[in-house]
Design a protein around this motif. Structure first.
Motif, short mmCIF file in Angstrom:
data_model
loop_
_atom_site.label_atom_id
_atom_site.label_comp_id
_atom_site.label_asym_id
_atom_site.label_seq_id
_atom_site.Cartn_x
_atom_site.Cartn_y
_atom_site.Cartn_z
N THR A 53 0.78 -1.10 0.02
CA THR A 53 -0.07 -0.06 0.22
C THR A 53 0.90 1.11 -0.02
N THR A 54 2.11 1.38 0.80
CA THR A 54 2.88 2.29 0.89
C THR A 54 3.49 2.66 -0.48
N ARG A 57 0.89 4.23 -2.92
CA ARG A 57 0.43 5.54 -2.31
C ARG A 57 1.71 6.70 -2.67
N THR A 60 1.99 6.99 -6.82
CA THR A 60 0.83 7.82 -7.29
C THR A 60 0.85 9.15 -6.66
N LEU A 62 0.53 10.12 -3.51
CA LEU A 62 -0.16 10.59 -2.39
C LEU A 62 0.75 10.85 -1.14
N TYR A 63 2.04 10.17 -1.13
CA TYR A 63 3.04 10.25 0.00
C TYR A 63 4.32 10.93 -1.19
N THR A 94 -6.61 5.77 -8.20
CA THR A 94 -6.57 4.58 -7.58
C THR A 94 -8.19 3.79 -7.34
#
Ligand code: ADP
Ligand code: MG
Length: 115
Positions: A53-54, A57, A60, A62-63, A94
């Protein structure tokens, strides 16, 4: 085939406050590299907590990545921030997991994966 995404030595570390106010660093994604061709479906498999998941993210954006490169059609989007990122964010989407709509309880695992 042309490359859509090239991830190079990507790292995402989180600084977390542990016991007695000590801070420690969690190496959630620690040096990951892969390419995704245009039109390719890329599967990422691993045990719970391994960083899937990390990684998603971070790729994309997001982080904010700790280090490494994320080439989107050849442009490194890893160091971009704010408005410079928006043309790329518009092109990434997503689709969140929804087990109730994606898994049919009347099918067994072999049938679900096969389908
Ligand atoms: N925001 C966060 N802060 C601190 N640690 C995190 C954070 N997000 C994930 N982690 C840690 O990073 C590791 C990878 O988590 P995650 O990417 O959710 O794995 P997966 O999706 O493969 O189950 C786990 O040890 C998790 O506890
Ligand atoms: Mg996950």
């Amino acid at each position: 085939m042309s490359k859509l995404i090239e991830v190079r030595d990507l790292k995402k570390h989180f600084r977390v406050r542990g016991m007695l106010g000590r801070t420690r660093v969690v190496h959630s994604v620690d040096g990951v590299s892969f390419d995704i061709e245009r039109g390719e479906t890329f599967g990422l498999v691993g045990e719970s907590g391994c960083g899937k998941t990390t990684l998603g993210r971070t790729v994309t954006r997001l982080y904010e990545p700790t280090s490494g490169q994320i080439l989107f059609e050849g442009t490194d989007i890893a160091p971009l921030k704010g408005r410079a990122l928006s043309p790329y964010k518009r092109r990434m989407q997503t689709i969140f997991q929804d087990p109730y709509s994606s898994l049919n309880p009347y099918m067994n695992v072999e049938e679900i994966v096969g389908e």
